[in-house]
Scaffold this active site. Structure first.
Site, short mmCIF file in Angstrom:
data_model
loop_
_atom_site.label_atom_id
_atom_site.label_comp_id
_atom_site.label_asym_id
_atom_site.label_seq_id
_atom_site.Cartn_x
_atom_site.Cartn_y
_atom_site.Cartn_z
N LYS A 76 -12.07 9.35 5.09
CA LYS A 76 -10.96 8.44 4.73
C LYS A 76 -10.29 8.84 3.93
O LYS A 76 -10.77 9.21 2.64
CB LYS A 76 -11.62 6.96 4.59
CG LYS A 76 -10.41 6.06 4.55
CD LYS A 76 -10.88 4.64 4.43
CE LYS A 76 -9.98 3.53 4.62
NZ LYS A 76 -10.17 2.15 4.41
N SER A 151 -8.37 -1.51 7.85
CA SER A 151 -7.54 -0.18 7.53
C SER A 151 -8.10 1.28 7.76
O SER A 151 -7.33 2.33 7.79
CB SER A 151 -7.27 -0.38 5.85
OG SER A 151 -8.72 -0.02 5.29
N SER A 175 -12.46 -3.95 6.96
CA SER A 175 -11.85 -2.56 7.43
C SER A 175 -12.76 -1.56 7.95
O SER A 175 -12.19 -0.56 8.44
CB SER A 175 -11.09 -1.80 6.19
OG SER A 175 -9.96 -2.54 6.05
#
Ligand code: GLN
Length: 483
Positions: A76, A151, A175
């Site tokens: 990420k 997210s 998330s």
């Protein structure tokens, strides 16, 4: 090759049936073909990935390999990665090449895992749909008109579309779990403090926690074995003896007490999600588990509490956006102020601005007691509800999200609706408890449904066991979108 477990990939590498350079090359080729449809990566750097793969092959040849050596993992873009652009989904950091590695990245590097690219995400991890990313939205590989969740939507998409065998995510209010559910993959947010936050760009520091996203519970266990560990550069990192998260996978579930919070099953869930969860509980009953009704009376307040506390913490981070915390190396104070001015000028997106406003408001004189202090008190009560519930059960289950993935654009103009997609996940975040999502079938429009499993503090091995036993009985985790 694209749908096999991390253990199998590891075995093929150990037996020299394939090299890491070949394996990485195959995934890069697939990514090259598919990513334009999904926008799941912010940065791909084939040369850097292949150089890591080459080093991994040497590690394997010299007999120093461990389970993830040579395996491609997508990271990420919230994790500072030395030599890689690290944007956190923001225009603010669009020219930031990190000079250092996050604790998590160091741990993957140490075992010789290969970074296959930095995944797209909501700006500063603020969002539930990936639509707040400066780099454009990610698409759900099961249906490109749907959002992948957020997210960590890029990471979820990458795993669902098999562009990488596994990925990292971070979870502040949901998330990891919410995008895992919406993309039909597995993901776990560990107990707060188990995974280092060093170099993981902060959103709300008392809630942020990194964790793995992968096809199966077994794969998550392998990833956790690498990710968890004390880091003295993170003041909230926990010093505990290392655990092997694979150790309990094969335990039978007979006698397991599954707590079903009556508030979660009372209302709010759509019919397709409710039916899929019910069918899943039936499988757990067959595996010998007992259902116990529990109550989380304060859980309904978790969204308002979260949306006071998380923006409050975020606004203090972001208003002190001085570059240093993001790793810039300023030579002097004026150098630093210049960097600060330049990055400020580039601007935050609308959702981040909204959070700064909320955060500043609830912390301001006259409102602090009414909002911030009150929210902290309720946070305590939410945690206490779980402590009470775990006196009656071993594990808690429910839906991860109230509905399947929504359409792109559907909730953009209504922040409250968007925030409510974390209605089931945010309570565990506020309590610091581990939470996980596993795929359990398909609901409306054939979009994936996730089961939410909440464990007690440090119960990750047990949660992975509970998920793995279900995955031995079913094949939802092996389903791939048609692409
Ligand atoms: N969707 C929530 C938010 O927008 C949670 C995000 C997260 O866990 N990082 O704040």
């Amino acid at each position: 090759m694209f749908n096999v477990s991390l253990k199998q990939l590891s075995q093929q590498l150990a037996e020299k049936k394939i090299s890491s350079v070949e394996l990485t090359g195959e995934f890069l080729k697939r990514t090259r073909a598919l990513n334009p449809n999904y926008n799941a990566f912010i940065t791909i750097n084939e040369a850097m990935s292949l150089a890591q793969a080459e080093a991994a092959d040497q590690m394997i040849a010299s007999g120093h390999a461990s389970l993830l050596t040579g395996i491609p993992v997508a990271q990420k873009d919230i994790f500072c990665t030395k030599g890689w652009l690290t944007t956190c989904g923001s225009k603010m950091l669009s020219n930031f090449t990190s000079p250092y590695n996050a604790g998590v990245i160091e741990r993957f590097n140490r075992v010789g895992a290969v970074n296959i690219g930095k995944t797209n995400m909501d700006e500063f991890a603020m969002g539930s749909s990936n639509e707040t990313s400066f780099y454009g939205p990610v698409r759900n590989p099961w249906d490109v008109s749907a959002v992948p969740g957020g997210s960590s939507g890029g990471s979820a998409c990458v795993v669902a579309a098999r562009m990488a065998p596994a990925a990292t995510g971070t979870d502040t209010g949901g998330s990891i779990r919410q995008p895992a559910a919406l993309c039909g993959i597995s993901g776990i947010k560990p107990t707060y403090g188990l995974v280092s936050r060093y170099g993981m760009i902060a959103f709300a520091s008392s809630l942020d926690q990194g964790g793995p996203m992968a096809k199966s519970a077994e794969d998550l266990a392998l990833m956790l074995n690498v990710m968890v560990g004390f880091d003295d550069r993170d003041s909230t990192s926990l010093q505990r003896e290392a655990e092997d998260y694979l150790r309990d996978l094969d335990r039978p579930l007979a006698g397991l007490r599954i707590g079903l919070p009556k508030e979660y099953f009372a209302k709010g869930m759509s019919d397709d999600v409710a039916n899929t969860v019910e069918a899943t509980l039936e499988i757990y009953r067959k595996l010998g588990a007992k259902m116990v009704e529990v109550s989380l009376p304060n859980a309904q307040l978790s969204i308002p509490v979260y949306y006071v506390l998380a923006p409050a913490e975020a606004s203090s981070n972001l208003s002190r956006f001085d570059g240093v915390r993001y790793g810039y190396r300023a030579k002097s104070y004026s150098d630093l102020s210049e960097m600060y001015r330049k990055s400020r000028a580039k601007g935050f997106g609308a959702e981040v601005k909204r959070r700064i406003l909320i955060g500043t408001y609830v912390l301001s004189h006259g409102y602090y007691e009414a909002y911030y202090i009150q929210a902290q008190k309720i946070r305590r009560l939410i945690a206490q509800d779980f402590t009470d519930a775990f006196k009656q059960c071993d594990i808690i289950m429910g839906p991860t999200t109230p509905t399947v993935a929504f359409n792109l654009g559907e909730k953009n103009s209504d922040p409250i609706q968007m925030y409510l997609s974390d209605i089931y996940t945010s309570a565990a975040s506020l309590a610091g408890l581990p939470g996980m999502s596993i795929p359990i079938g398909f609901g409306d429009k054939n979009r994936p449904v996730g089961l939410h499993i909440i464990g007690n503090y440090f119960a990750e091995a047990q949660m992975l066991n509970v998920a793995h036993q279900y995955q031995l009985e079913t094949d939802w985790h092996l389903r791939m979108p048609e692409i």
